[in-house]
Design an enzyme around this catalytic site. Sequence first.
Site, PDB file in Angstrom:
ATOM      1  N   MET A 177      10.497  -7.285   4.092  1.00 16.18           N
ATOM      2  CA  MET A 177      10.661  -7.998   5.357  1.00 16.18           C
ATOM      3  C   MET A 177      11.959  -8.805   5.433  1.00 16.18           C
ATOM      4  O   MET A 177      11.962  -9.944   5.890  1.00 16.18           O
ATOM      5  CB  MET A 177       9.447  -8.915   5.595  1.00 16.18           C
ATOM      6  CG  MET A 177       8.126  -8.186   5.646  1.00 16.18           C
ATOM      7  SD  MET A 177       8.104  -6.874   6.882  1.00 16.18           S
ATOM      8  CE  MET A 177       8.011  -7.856   8.362  1.00 16.18           C
ATOM      9  N   HIS A 192       8.730   2.953   8.887  1.00 11.30           N
ATOM     10  CA  HIS A 192       8.517   2.089  10.045  1.00 11.30           C
ATOM     11  C   HIS A 192       7.246   2.547  10.770  1.00 11.30           C
ATOM     12  O   HIS A 192       7.082   3.746  11.012  1.00 11.30           O
ATOM     13  CB  HIS A 192       9.728   2.175  10.975  1.00 11.30           C
ATOM     14  CG  HIS A 192       9.587   1.303  12.175  1.00 11.30           C
ATOM     15  ND1 HIS A 192       9.736  -0.070  12.105  1.00 11.30           N
ATOM     16  CD2 HIS A 192       9.264   1.593  13.456  1.00 11.30           C
ATOM     17  CE1 HIS A 192       9.526  -0.577  13.312  1.00 11.30           C
ATOM     18  NE2 HIS A 192       9.241   0.406  14.142  1.00 11.30           N
ATOM     19  N   LEU A 232      18.739  -6.284   5.973  1.00 12.35           N
ATOM     20  CA  LEU A 232      19.797  -6.111   4.978  1.00 12.35           C
ATOM     21  C   LEU A 232      21.159  -6.070   5.662  1.00 12.35           C
ATOM     22  O   LEU A 232      21.309  -5.517   6.753  1.00 12.35           O
ATOM     23  CB  LEU A 232      19.542  -4.832   4.189  1.00 12.35           C
ATOM     24  CG  LEU A 232      18.248  -4.893   3.366  1.00 12.35           C
ATOM     25  CD1 LEU A 232      17.815  -3.506   2.926  1.00 12.35           C
ATOM     26  CD2 LEU A 232      18.397  -5.826   2.170  1.00 12.35           C
ATOM     27  N   ARG A 265      22.662 -14.475   3.867  1.00 13.10           N
ATOM     28  CA  ARG A 265      22.090 -13.143   3.660  1.00 13.10           C
ATOM     29  C   ARG A 265      22.945 -12.340   2.691  1.00 13.10           C
ATOM     30  O   ARG A 265      22.437 -11.574   1.872  1.00 13.10           O
ATOM     31  CB  ARG A 265      22.009 -12.390   4.987  1.00 13.10           C
ATOM     32  CG  ARG A 265      20.894 -12.868   5.894  1.00 13.10           C
ATOM     33  CD  ARG A 265      20.762 -11.958   7.111  1.00 13.10           C
ATOM     34  NE  ARG A 265      19.869 -12.518   8.103  1.00 13.10           N
ATOM     35  CZ  ARG A 265      18.537 -12.361   8.085  1.00 13.10           C
ATOM     36  NH1 ARG A 265      17.964 -11.644   7.147  1.00 13.10           N
ATOM     37  NH2 ARG A 265      17.795 -12.900   9.019  1.00 13.10           N
ATOM     38  N   SER A 288       0.837  -1.218   0.000  1.00 16.80           N
ATOM     39  CA  SER A 288       0.000   0.000   0.000  1.00 16.80           C
ATOM     40  C   SER A 288       0.866   1.261   0.000  1.00 16.80           C
ATOM     41  O   SER A 288       0.481   2.280  -0.580  1.00 16.80           O
ATOM     42  CB  SER A 288      -0.984   0.001   1.169  1.00 16.80           C
ATOM     43  OG  SER A 288      -0.325   0.183   2.397  1.00 16.80           O
ATOM     44  N   ASN A 340      13.583   3.931   4.601  1.00 19.98           N
ATOM     45  CA  ASN A 340      12.623   2.926   5.057  1.00 19.98           C
ATOM     46  C   ASN A 340      11.467   3.624   5.757  1.00 19.98           C
ATOM     47  O   ASN A 340      11.633   4.718   6.294  1.00 19.98           O
ATOM     48  CB  ASN A 340      13.309   1.980   6.049  1.00 19.98           C
ATOM     49  CG  ASN A 340      12.374   0.914   6.595  1.00 19.98           C
ATOM     50  OD1 ASN A 340      11.660   0.259   5.837  1.00 19.98           O
ATOM     51  ND2 ASN A 340      12.353   0.738   7.908  1.00 19.98           N
TER      52      ASN A 340
HETATM   53  C1  GRF Z   1       3.904  -0.704   6.820  1.00 12.03           C
HETATM   54  O1  GRF Z   1       3.245  -0.624   8.049  1.00 12.03           O
HETATM   55  C2  GRF Z   1       5.314  -0.228   6.947  1.00 12.03           C
HETATM   56  O2  GRF Z   1       5.456   0.783   7.896  1.00 12.03           O
HETATM   57  C3  GRF Z   1       6.030  -1.470   7.407  1.00 12.03           C
HETATM   58  O3  GRF Z   1       5.411  -2.516   6.722  1.00 12.03           O
HETATM   59  C4  GRF Z   1       4.095  -2.141   6.366  1.00 12.03           C
HETATM   60  C5  GRF Z   1       3.989  -2.286   4.878  1.00 12.03           C
HETATM   61  O4  GRF Z   1       2.691  -2.098   4.424  1.00 12.03           O
HETATM   62  N1  GRF Z   1       7.440  -1.339   7.183  1.00 12.03           N
HETATM   63  P1  GRF Z   1       2.417  -2.039   2.870  1.00 12.03           P
HETATM   64  O5  GRF Z   1       3.003  -3.307   2.258  1.00 12.03           O
HETATM   65  O6  GRF Z   1       3.071  -0.801   2.316  1.00 12.03           O
HETATM   66  O7  GRF Z   1       0.933  -2.001   2.739  1.00 12.03           O
END
Ligand code: GRF
Length: 206
Positions: free
Chosen positions: A93, A112, A96, A68, A16, A110
Amino acid sequence: MSERAEIAVLVSGSGSNLQAIIDASERGEIPCKVGLVLSNRAGCFGLERAARHRIPTAVVDHKAYQTREEFDARLVEILAESGVQLICLAGFMRVLTPLFIRAFPHRIINIHPALLPAFPGTHGPRQALQYGARFAGCTVHFIDEGIDTGPVIVQAVVPVHGDDTEETLAARILVEEHRVYPMAIRLFLEGRLSIEGRRVRVAAAK
Ligand code: GRF
């Protein structure tokens, strides 16, 4: 940086945030286009979103690599070849390694779902609820070699309501994520961010 800057977005799931970035790009709100969407998970919805917008995609399955570092080396190869100016992690997920991070110094950001340095790692909204925090939010930050420890670019705050569940809080945070991630990308591509130690300075718009 040029008007036609290209960025890469790395996803593992729903994407998203990727969608918010694509939409901002298509509306001309950020001076770039998404040139590549890279995922470690074939079939994730983020890849489907990219395909709908005719954005090139690549899949690198981490399970196909022994270490990794080997996985990261393949990512570096693809990203270096793509010539993108900025790498945006958006629900990617995988942790790195320094090999990846050192390949693109100060060019990886990133998002978070917590107000760092509170609640790093996974399940930011759950951690905020369990802690009893009154406010939660999200952070866009540069990547460094720690977990969610890099210099902060933008944060947004949301209230925690008494009847919140992890899902309702995460949804409220996500609305802000979709607003501030494109904002951070725009600041970066306009050349307005500079890192001084832990602090990110934001220059005024020209
Ligand atoms: C989000 O909450 C982002 O902050 C975290 O993972 C989620 C990813 O959501 N790192 P989406 O895949 O962008 O919907």
